[in-house]
Design a protein around this motif. Structure first.
Motif, short mmCIF file in Angstrom:
data_model
loop_
_atom_site.label_atom_id
_atom_site.label_comp_id
_atom_site.label_asym_id
_atom_site.label_seq_id
_atom_site.Cartn_x
_atom_site.Cartn_y
_atom_site.Cartn_z
N HIS A 132 13.38 19.27 -12.80
CA HIS A 132 13.90 20.31 -11.91
C HIS A 132 13.36 20.04 -10.51
O HIS A 132 12.15 20.06 -10.28
CB HIS A 132 13.50 21.70 -12.41
N GLU A 135 10.68 21.97 -8.67
CA GLU A 135 9.40 22.11 -9.38
C GLU A 135 8.62 20.82 -9.09
O GLU A 135 8.39 19.99 -9.97
CB GLU A 135 9.68 22.30 -10.88
N ARG A 209 16.88 22.90 -8.01
CA ARG A 209 16.55 22.71 -9.43
C ARG A 209 17.41 21.61 -10.05
O ARG A 209 16.98 20.82 -10.87
CB ARG A 209 16.78 24.03 -10.16
N HIS A 248 6.91 20.53 -15.57
CA HIS A 248 7.73 21.54 -14.88
C HIS A 248 6.88 22.51 -14.08
O HIS A 248 5.66 22.46 -14.10
CB HIS A 248 8.48 22.39 -15.92
N GLU A 249 7.58 23.47 -13.45
CA GLU A 249 6.92 24.62 -12.82
C GLU A 249 7.62 25.90 -13.25
O GLU A 249 8.80 25.90 -13.58
CB GLU A 249 6.97 24.51 -11.30
N GLU A 325 4.18 23.59 -17.87
CA GLU A 325 4.73 24.49 -16.87
C GLU A 325 3.59 24.95 -15.97
O GLU A 325 2.66 25.60 -16.43
CB GLU A 325 5.38 25.72 -17.54
ZN LIG Z 1 11.62 23.38 -15.09
#
Ligand SMILES: [Zn+2]
Length: 835
Positions: A132, A135, A209, A248-249, A325
């Motif tokens: 993404h 992120e 994203r 990810h974030e 994340e």
């Molecule tokens: Zn993500």
């Protein structure tokens, strides 16, 4: 010092103090680093975390590293839609590099052969970052991960590299990363401002994203429809990594998450040991994060259900997928519930867990290698039990759609064959050249199950993503499981699309059946060239061939091109669109003759697609991608901001993806345009909006599920269980209705991810598609929702003045792999006058 200089001096002091981070903030300090290896700053011109790295700079650094370090090789595996390179770094010891092909071969052999001794093999770890684009801490951390692996000295790194092959994918989404870097950097203050209201922290629509066509690429690991996924999946199957990480974030106020996710939401086809090993790997992350004082959590959110996600896809391929994340600073520094969250802090957590993954891999190497070895050993056993069984699929009227499903099998290295000869199974006829057959007894038998199974009972009623994706339903192909392997013809090793052609030159007319996937592409080119083309509203037959509803007729006389020119043009189109065109010499048929009023002349569509604020960007992107990459249809992306000044009379068709709102003046303008003869094609919640704004009348059904004996703690799960996150339902088609032209069966599977239910019209011919009484084919839906859905309608077509409004409650263009319902939109566009 004059005042200006003092101000300048002070502000530069503040700026420096806010931005100052050096490598010691990020990297382990108890070792030495090779001075001959360039630091990120020496190549990209700023310290990691000071600015958001642009993709071009990331590429530049990775090449510089590969050049300077004999631990790294680099390859360019293809291009994104925006032509950015899809890099892969292979990182291991020099000795391993010298034998890399042998290592790879042995690694793959161990998944094919019980006898391979795995004890001394290196473990293979695929580390992927920032699928993404917004992120970005992952990709920014990848600079440091790569630097560390190239420059670190001492016993630990030597041992790590001797025992590990690292496949480092620094940016899983280059176009998105670039888009976000542009946003965060162009809005950056010299004096960092953590106020969440600052423009830096709220990107413009559609955000970064997604990739170029606004796809969430972390849903495409199984369907493999996007170029970025194709490159990645190719690497995946070439290496079958033991561990794959996906950085990810999440929201700014969160902390850090690593898998395992919610245990009850693990896909039942994933072995139990997978989750146990995931948990053991998690202990290494916990230890590393404890050391730097970072908060984290596991098991409370996210899941391992949909195999199209990066952290779940490996789980059906003998590997272990790990999701990370990190709370997002979504810019350079933002206020959060946990204090000021800086971009460097987010990068450091990603780096730390990237390194703890490698530490876990090194320490758990034998266990994880054995896990993969056993995974395939057991899968082979399962295959042997089904040694005489196969799955056949196809569509005797649509070779292209069948081809595209086979293409996915090819990308996943699943073996399949031509059928030996035509045969019937499940009441469906499978025709050679239009069907393929997959023997169950093969290495990837578990992956085949994951792609083909339908499932309607679940341990949990909540899903992070879709609950069903059954490929034969998505492609709307005929299929039968458990057919005999006696039907196997030659194995397909070089999958090719059918070559189209024109049977011969005619002085009278040409006919084209509408079933093939690419017929709209061909029709669009005919209309663009002003070739008069008609559509048959009824079936007929001639020359011993039955022509279905929707057959196209191209008369030869009185066209812009002469007979020879038309023949040449049709030949070109037939080849480009892989379509069979029949030449005919007479207008007499069994049924409607070619001069009949039941052949209607088609008018060229002039299309606008509403995009921008208020519209769901995924849905808009899916439609844009469909027009642009599959059908070569030019549609104007009309932003909701610019409708006000646009001359809508340029368009005869406006497509509105899922939309929440539109300003009053724009609503009025759109309604006036439609009343004057325009066609609106609208999706999902837009149906409700159209009713509310009195474009059309629709009756909606509603579920009513009162909370009884539901505690406060259970509230969110209770409400979540009423969501239709994505499941597949059966509907019945009236094939004589032009919205359904090109469908050969009278049932169709539809993908639905809304709770918009439209009551059927009292006049049956106004319900061309209607859900069956028990419509659930695959996926999760609550009982009350299923009862309401039964026998409602997913499509309605209503008049509005001289114009028309067509609403679909379902997403018929879902994620580029729902080939089976793409034609519904094409029918709405090309046959809009006949609906
Ligand atoms: Zn993500």
């Amino acid at each position: 010092m004059n005042r200006l200089i003092i101000v300048f001096f002070l502000s530069s002091l503040i700026a420096t103090s806010q931005n100052h981070t050096d490598l010691s903030y990020y990297l382990p300090q108890d070792i030495n680093y090779n001075q001959n290896i360039p630091t990120p700053e020496s190549v990209i011109g700023h310290q990691v975390g000071e600015w958001h790295v642009t993709h071009d700079k990331l590429v530049q650094y990775m090449h510089a590293l590969a050049k300077a370090s004999d631990r790294i090789t680099i390859e360019d595996r293809g291009k994104t839609f925006e032509n950015r390179p899809l890099l892969l770094l292979t990182i291991t010891s020099v000795k391993n590099h010298e034998n890399i092909d042998a290592i790879k071969k042995k690694h793959i052999d161990a998944t094919n052969n019980n006898a391979v001794d795995i004890k001394d093999m290196p473990i293979v770890v695929y580390q992927g970052f920032s699928i993404h684009g917004n992120e970005p801490s992952g990709s920014n951390a990848s600079l440091l991960v790569a630097y560390y692996l190239a420059a670190a000295k001492g016993n630990y790194i030597n041992e790590l590299l001797d025992n590990t092959v690292i496949l480092l994918d620094p940016s899983l989404n280059p176009d998105g990363l670039q888009r976000f870097a542009y946003w965060a950097n162009t809005n950056k203050n010299i004096n960092l401002n953590p106020d969440p209201n600052d423009r830096e922290y709220s990107e413009v629509w559609p955000g970064a994203r997604t990739n170029h066509y606004w796809f969430d690429m972390n849903r495409d690991w199984l369907p493999v429809q996007l170029p970025e996924s194709r490159a990645r999946i190719e690497t995946f199957h070439k290496w079958l990594p033991n561990i794959l990480t996906d950085h990810h974030e999440m929201g700014t106020n969160a902390t850090f998450f690593f898998q395992p996710g919610i245990p009850s939401r693990t896909h039942p086809l994933t072995p139990k040991l997978n989750q146990e090993l995931t948990k053991n790997i998690g202990n290494f992350h916990a230890e590393a994060l404890n050391k730097i004082g970072s908060l984290y959590y596991t098991e409370e959110s996210y899941d391992d259900f949909y195999y199209g996600k990066g952290s779940t896809f490996p789980d059906i391929n003998g590997g272990i997928g790990i999701l990370f994340e990190q709370a997002s600073s979504r810019g350079h520094m933002q206020e959060s519930d946990n204090g000021i969250l800086t971009f460097p802090f987010t990068i450091r957590n990603q780096l730390t867990t990237a390194l703890s993954t490698l530490n876990a891999a090194k320490n758990m190497r034998e266990d994880i290698l054995k896990y993969q070895h056993d995974f395939y050993k057991n899968a082979r056993q399962e295959g042997i039990k089904e040694a005489t069984k196969a799955i056949v699929f196809g569509d005797e009227k649509d070779a292209a759609k069948t081809f595209h499903l086979a293409e996915i099998l090819s990308r996943h290295k699943i073996k399949f064959h031509e059928i030996k000869q035509d045969f019937t199974a499940n009441g469906k006829r499978f025709k050679k050249g239009y069907s393929y057959i997959i023997p169950k007894n093969q290495k990837n038998t578990r992956l085949i199950n994951a792609m083909f199974e339908t499932r309607t009972t679940f341990q949990d009623s909540l899903f992070y993503d879709i609950s069903a994706w059954s490929f034969p339903l998505a492609f709307n192909v005929d299929y039968a499981e458990n057919v005999s392997t006696n039907n196997l013809g030659e194995q397909v090793t070089n999958l090719q699309q059918n070559i189209g052609n024109v049977s011969k030159q005619s002085d009278y007319a040409y006919l084209i059946e509408w079933h093939e996937y690419y017929t709209p592409k061909l029709l669009n080119q005919l209309l663009n060239k002003d070739i008069r083309t008609k559509v048959a509203l009824k079936q007929f037959s001639m020359n011993n061939k039955d022509y279905d509803y929707g057959t196209l007729l191209i008369p030869v006389q009185n066209q812009k091109l002469n007979g020879t020119g038309l023949y040449a043009f049709l030949n070109k189109l037939a080849k480009e669109s892989h379509i069979q065109i029949d030449a005919v010499k007479t207008g007499l048929t069994k049924g409607i003759d070619l001069g009949s009023r039941n052949f209607k002349t088609l008018k060229k569509p002039e299309i606008a697609l509403l995009v921008g604020d208020g519209i769901t960007s995924y849905d808009a992107g899916e439609i844009w991608h469909l027009f642009d990459t599959r059908y070569n249809i030019t549609a104007t992306k009309l932003d909701t901001k610019t409708i006000g000044r646009a001359n809508l009379n340029r368009y005869n068709t406006i497509v509105i993806p899922n939309m929440r709102s539109l300003s009053e003046p724009n609503t009025k303008k759109l309604k006036a345009w439609a009343k004057n003869g325009g066609t609106i094609i609208a999706y999902r919640n837009t149906a409700k909006w159209l009713k509310e704004k009195e474009f059309i009348k629709l009756d909606f059904e509603k579920t009513n599920v009162p909370a009884k004996n539901i505690s406060f703690e259970e509230k969110s799960d209770f409400n979540g269980a009423q969501v239709i996150g994505g499941a597949i339902f059966e509907a019945k088609l009236d094939r004589s209705h032009p919205i359904n032209f090109g469908y050969k069966n009278d049932k169709i599977p539809l993908f639905r991810n809304t709770t918009v239910f439209i009551k059927a019209d009292s006049l049956s011919y106004n319900n061309p598609i209607r859900y069956t009484k028990n419509p659930l084919l695959s996926g999760y839906i609550s009982k009350p929702n299923l009862e309401v859905l039964s026998e409602t309608v997913p499509v309605q077509i209503k008049k509005l003045g001289k114009g028309k409004v067509i609403v679909f409650t379902d997403n018929t263009n879902f994620r580029a792999f729902w080939y089976g319902t793409n034609k519904l939109l094409m029918n709405a566009i090309f046959f809009r006058k006949e609906l």
